[in-house]
Design a protein around this motif. Structure first.
Motif, PDB file in Angstrom:
ATOM      1  N   THR A   1      -2.253  -1.174  15.127  1.00 52.00           N
ATOM      2  CA  THR A   1      -1.595  -0.169  15.971  1.00 52.00           C
ATOM      3  C   THR A   1      -0.121  -0.499  16.152  1.00 52.00           C
ATOM      4  OG1 THR A   1      -2.330  -1.369  17.960  1.00 52.00           O
ATOM      5  CG2 THR A   1      -3.702   0.462  17.205  1.00 52.00           C
ATOM      6  N   ASN A   2       0.456  -1.162  15.152  1.00 55.16           N
ATOM      7  CA  ASN A   2       1.882  -1.476  15.201  1.00 55.16           C
ATOM      8  C   ASN A   2       2.582  -0.832  14.015  1.00 55.16           C
ATOM      9  OD1 ASN A   2       0.263  -3.994  14.065  1.00 55.16           O
ATOM     10  ND2 ASN A   2       2.163  -3.847  12.888  1.00 55.16           N
ATOM     11  N   ASN A   3       3.910  -0.772  14.078  1.00 50.62           N
ATOM     12  CA  ASN A   3       4.693  -0.133  13.024  1.00 50.62           C
ATOM     13  C   ASN A   3       4.563  -0.878  11.706  1.00 50.62           C
ATOM     14  OD1 ASN A   3       6.679   0.284  15.713  1.00 50.62           O
ATOM     15  ND2 ASN A   3       6.238   2.097  14.502  1.00 50.62           N
ATOM     16  N   LEU A   4       4.432  -0.106  10.626  1.00 56.89           N
ATOM     17  CA  LEU A   4       4.398  -0.687   9.286  1.00 56.89           C
ATOM     18  C   LEU A   4       5.811  -0.989   8.813  1.00 56.89           C
ATOM     19  CD1 LEU A   4       1.842   1.698   7.501  1.00 56.89           C
ATOM     20  CD2 LEU A   4       1.376  -0.456   8.691  1.00 56.89           C
ATOM     21  N   ASN A   5       5.900  -1.926   7.877  1.00 59.19           N
ATOM     22  CA  ASN A   5       7.167  -2.167   7.177  1.00 59.19           C
ATOM     23  C   ASN A   5       6.941  -1.915   5.702  1.00 59.19           C
ATOM     24  OD1 ASN A   5      10.037  -3.388   7.433  1.00 59.19           O
ATOM     25  ND2 ASN A   5       9.163  -4.366   5.618  1.00 59.19           N
ATOM     26  N   ILE A   6       7.797  -1.088   5.104  1.00 56.71           N
ATOM     27  CA  ILE A   6       7.735  -0.871   3.663  1.00 56.71           C
ATOM     28  C   ILE A   6       9.026  -1.369   3.044  1.00 56.71           C
ATOM     29  CG2 ILE A   6       6.115   1.045   3.755  1.00 56.71           C
ATOM     30  CD1 ILE A   6       8.439   2.980   3.481  1.00 56.71           C
ATOM     31  N   SER A   7       8.890  -1.983   1.861  1.00 51.79           N
ATOM     32  CA  SER A   7      10.051  -2.545   1.183  1.00 51.79           C
ATOM     33  C   SER A   7       9.807  -2.509  -0.308  1.00 51.79           C
ATOM     34  CB  SER A   7      10.298  -3.992   1.642  1.00 51.79           C
ATOM     35  OG  SER A   7       9.228  -4.821   1.234  1.00 51.79           O
TER      36      SER A   7
ATOM     37  N   ASN B   1       3.565  -5.940   5.838  1.00 49.24           N
ATOM     38  CA  ASN B   1       3.545  -6.711   7.097  1.00 49.24           C
ATOM     39  C   ASN B   1       2.193  -6.702   7.807  1.00 49.24           C
ATOM     40  OD1 ASN B   1       3.793  -3.970   7.830  1.00 49.24           O
ATOM     41  ND2 ASN B   1       4.696  -4.507   9.800  1.00 49.24           N
ATOM     42  N   ILE B   2       1.103  -6.328   7.102  1.00 47.70           N
ATOM     43  CA  ILE B   2      -0.225  -6.401   7.721  1.00 47.70           C
ATOM     44  C   ILE B   2      -1.167  -7.144   6.784  1.00 47.70           C
ATOM     45  CG2 ILE B   2       0.079  -4.271   9.027  1.00 47.70           C
ATOM     46  CD1 ILE B   2      -1.670  -2.845   6.986  1.00 47.70           C
TER      47      ILE B   2
ATOM     48  N   PRO C   1      -3.486  -5.300   3.182  1.00 44.53           N
ATOM     49  CA  PRO C   1      -3.066  -3.892   3.254  1.00 44.53           C
ATOM     50  C   PRO C   1      -3.840  -2.985   2.305  1.00 44.53           C
ATOM     51  CG  PRO C   1      -1.445  -5.196   2.054  1.00 44.53           C
ATOM     52  CD  PRO C   1      -2.413  -6.174   2.650  1.00 44.53           C
ATOM     53  N   GLU C   2      -4.425  -3.552   1.247  1.00 44.86           N
ATOM     54  CA  GLU C   2      -5.148  -2.733   0.275  1.00 44.86           C
ATOM     55  C   GLU C   2      -6.460  -2.180   0.819  1.00 44.86           C
ATOM     56  OE1 GLU C   2      -6.636  -6.883   0.063  1.00 44.86           O
ATOM     57  OE2 GLU C   2      -4.640  -5.951   0.047  1.00 44.86           O
ATOM     58  N   THR C   3      -6.929  -2.651   1.985  1.00 42.79           N
ATOM     59  CA  THR C   3      -8.209  -2.187   2.538  1.00 42.79           C
ATOM     60  C   THR C   3      -8.059  -0.923   3.384  1.00 42.79           C
ATOM     61  OG1 THR C   3      -7.993  -3.610   4.496  1.00 42.79           O
ATOM     62  CG2 THR C   3      -9.097  -4.540   2.560  1.00 42.79           C
TER      63      THR C   3
END
Length: 748
Positions: free
Chosen positions: A146-152, A175-176, A179-181
């Motif tokens: 439930t927090n903001n994602l980071n994409i890079s 940043n999680i 992430p692939e799940t």
């Protein structure tokens, strides 16, 4: 009112079940319904589930059922998978204290891997065993992130404000954990990218990109997972820079070479790289490679950057020294030679002008100057390759050593060539898996590739030769060939005997079992399993859910639900029959057409049919049997009951029939003696009924008619009307309530 209706309905079902003396198998469990959480404010049932936010995960459903549950019964609240399948349901709650309470609420929490649009719920009972009706599909999500994602672009957790590239790039969530799940929603400049649900995105168009975790249409917005925005420019200004071809790429220790970029611009910044690592201080339009510096060898490139253009890197230039060539030994590290089996050693190199020398036990072998060598003697062999290096002379490298031996003996190892399983496979192939040359000190060298086709073979079963079986493999396709196998192998003066392989093949016979039924509801049932084979000469056992229940009954009478099979002992193996699943009674096996309650026009007949049973009994509202076939004709209103049998099991279904009025209660009559509309005629649902009271009042409130079983005969011919258009008032009622009321205008 809703609760009163529900209570009335449940009471009616319970009374009916008791009257018909039905067994506990006739229990009815309705689909669980969402209700409000009593621990929170408000009174609205949940329409979907967004769990996990701030740790919240408590929901309630209402459970209703009818029938008789045994004392040890438990009600199990179950959750399907995301596609609505109950093949492996998740237990949400177990209720043991509601076996006499037909309407109750229960709390539950969803598992933390719940994510989908098609979850269903149901309730099952354990005693009697009964599956309840499935609920509609619900959106359910446990929002563990439930927090903001980071994409890079680099996956390093650093959110880039913008990316400029001459070709496609990949953006990724970084940043999680795992992430692939998860599934994601990607946007380009506010437009949804349909079909892009992974944690990485191949970007081929310019735009402003961001992503969310997909928690479904109702929960995504409250998940707070919106990412940073990356402004991507694809196909920006690219100049096509390159490094000018150098005069030499092989440098001696006294050599150096100046690398230069093929185009320059005062606004550009430059950075030189070696093996993709930036060279400190190398920020000019040229870079000098010094052959005297240890480790100068590598790939060199230059990168430019500036405002208004995309950062761009040139193709690399490879710089090396004369000894940079490679040498590869092409043969195995260990080779066995026999008097009749010379072996060839070989090497390869990428040197531009190589020369070769071969060595045995450290001494040069005269005259051997090619890249191959034929050997017949034991020893340690290697090749020396020399490359002429121009101004700095030549450089030499030795290949890896090959050890050539003659064996003291050979070891032959057998294995199954296929996925053989004892007493499961009906055929198999045995083969030579490996051949080892064994030295006098016990050292083993694998010589399978070189010698497998050079041996003479003879297969044996249980110590006796098998005629005609002289290859390096043998195929077995019958349980008559079961036994212990080994292989004798000969080459020159060497004799070897393999390991022993045991083969236990399953017979190719089949055994089939049949059942007189597939539904079991009580101990009075007689469901019998029988075999296609004569079991009097067999050793066998009947199994229920994999456990032995009988080894003497040739025909088995079923006493419980589950999966049954017959297992025969054949040649030490189990010959297993087909499986028959005996299921508990399920009311959904019986369906009605049409389903639900019926409304029929007065004076008409409607036929209702049943499917799924072996016998039927239809009862009208007075509990009188009206049909024993798979259909019944309905003409009267009331509550009807179907008792459908599946073998010895009974399922009870009820439905309501009501009458659609074909005409209304008239409010005008004309008493002119013409025989048309001279009397007050009311619908059959009210007239001639012993339970319906008809009352008519005059304008002064005096009763002029009060009777049951009204005969549609008011007014009588003797009734006098003193004036035109007289108005009367009527009530039609039963013992509990007024059914109709209004006025009657009499015109004469």
């Amino acid at each position: 009112m809703k609760n009163n209706y529900k209570s009335y309905y449940l009471t009616a079902i319970i009374v009916l079940l008791g009257f018909l003396r039905l067994s506990a198998q006739a229990i009815v469990i309705n689909a669980p319904e969402p209700v409000d959480n009593p621990n929170l404010g408000g009174d609205s049932p949940w329409p979907y589930i967004c769990a996990g936010s701030s740790g919240f995960n408590e929901y309630f459903v209402n459970i209703t059922w009818a029938g008789t549950a045994n004392a040890g019964n438990q009600f199990i609240l179950e959750l399907s998978d995301a596609n609505g399948s109950f093949s492996s349901p998740t237990e949400l709650a177990t209720i043991s204290d509601k076996n006499t309470i037909n309407d109750f609420d229960v709390s539950f929490s969803v598992p933390d891997d719940t994510r989908g649009l098609g979850y269903k719920m149901r309730v099952r009972s354990t005693d009697p065993v009964k599956l309840g009706t499935e609920s509609p599909a619900y959106n359910m999500y446990y929002m563990d992130i439930t927090n903001n994602l980071n994409i890079s672009e680099l996956g390093d957790g650093v959110p880039p404000g913008s990316v400029c590239a001459t070709g496609p790039i990949t953006l990724q969530v970084d940043n999680i954990p795992n992430p692939e799940t998860y599934q994601y929603i990607w946007f380009r400049s506010g437009t949804l990218l349909n079909g892009e649900t992974g944690h990485t995105l191949n970007v081929t168009q310019s735009g402003m990109y961001n992503a969310y975790i997909d928690y479904g249409p109702n929960c995504t917005g409250s998940g707070n997972t919106d990412s940073n925005i990356v402004d991507v420019t694809i196909g920006g200004t690219g100049t096509g820079i390159a490094i000018n071809p150098p005069s030499q790429t092989i440098l001696c220790p006294t050599d150096s070479e100046i690398l230069s970029i093929d185009q320059t611009d005062p606004s550009w910044s430059y950075q030189w790289y070696k093996n993709d690592v930036a060279i400190a201080g190398a920020i000019g339009t040229t870079f000098t490679v010094d052959g005297g510096v240890v480790g100068f060898e590598g790939d060199y490139a230059v990168e430019i950057s500036a405002t208004g253009i995309c950062t761009e890197r040139s193709a690399p230039i490879t710089m090396s020294n004369p000894g940079s060539f490679t040498v590869t030994r092409d043969n195995p590290a260990n080779i066995v030679v026999l008097p009749s089996q010379p072996q060839t050693l070989s090497v390869s190199t990428d040197a531009s002008s190589p020369t070769y020398k071969w060595y045995k036990n450290g001494a040069e072998i005269a005259g051997e100057t090619s890249n191959t060598l034929s050997v017949t003697e034991v020893g340690s062999y290697y090749a020396q390759i020399t490359e002429t290096g121009g101004s700095c002379g030549s450089s030499s490298k030795n290949s890896e050593t090959t050890v050539v031996v003659t064996p003291a003996s050979f070891e032959v190892i057998l294995d199954y060539a296929d996925n053989y399983t004892s007493c499961v496979s009906t055929s198999t192939v045995l083969q030579v898996e490996s051949i080892n040359a064994v030295a006098s000190d016990g050292t083993k060298t694998d010589v399978t590739t070189n010698l497998i086709n050079s041996f003479a073979y003879q297969w044996q079963k249980d110590g006796a030769d098998i005629a005609g079986q002289t290859g390096n493999s043998i195929s077995l396709a019958s349980n008559m060939e079961n036994g212990n196998y080994r292989l004798n192998a000969n080459i020159d003066s060497y004799n070897a005997t393999s390991n022993v392989m045991s083969v236990q093949l399953l017979t190719g016979d089949t055994v089939t079992i049949n059942s007189t039924g597939t539904v079991y509801c009580s101990s009075s049932d007689m469901v019998t399993l029988s075999s296609s084979l004569d079991l009097s000469t067999e050793t066998y056992e009947w199994q229920l859910d994999g456990n032995t229940i009988s080894s003497s009954d040739m025909d088995l009478n079923v006493s419980a639900t589950g999966t049954y099979r017959l297992v025969l002992n054949r040649d030490g193996c189990q010959l297993i029959s087909n499986e028959i699943v005996i299921s508990p009674l399920d009311e959904n096996l019986i369906t009605l057409e049409p389903s639900g309650n019926l409304v029929i026009p007065e004076g008409t007949t409607r036929t209702i049919s049943a499917l799924g049973g072996t016998a039927y009994r239809w009862m009208d509202a007075n509990n009188i049997e009206i049909s024993s076939s798979d259909s019944a004709s309905i003409t009267e209103p009331g509550t009807y009951t179907l008792i459908a049998s599946i073998d010895n099991c009974d399922i009870v279904k009820q439905f309501e029939v009501s009458i659609l009025d074909t005409f209304k209660v008239p409010n005008v009559i004309t008493v002119n003696g013409d025989g048309i509309n001279d009397q007050w005629i009311i619908p059959n649902s009210y007239s001639n009924r012993t339970d319906i009271n008809v009352i008519i009042y005059n304008g002064q409130g005096e009763e002029v008619l009060n009777e049951f079983e009204y005969k549609n005969n008011w007014p009588q011919t003797s009734t006098a009307f003193t004036k035109q258009n007289m108005v009367f008032y009527y009530k039609i009622r039963n013992a509990k309530e007024v059914l109709k009321q209004g006025t009657i205008t009499v015109i004469r």
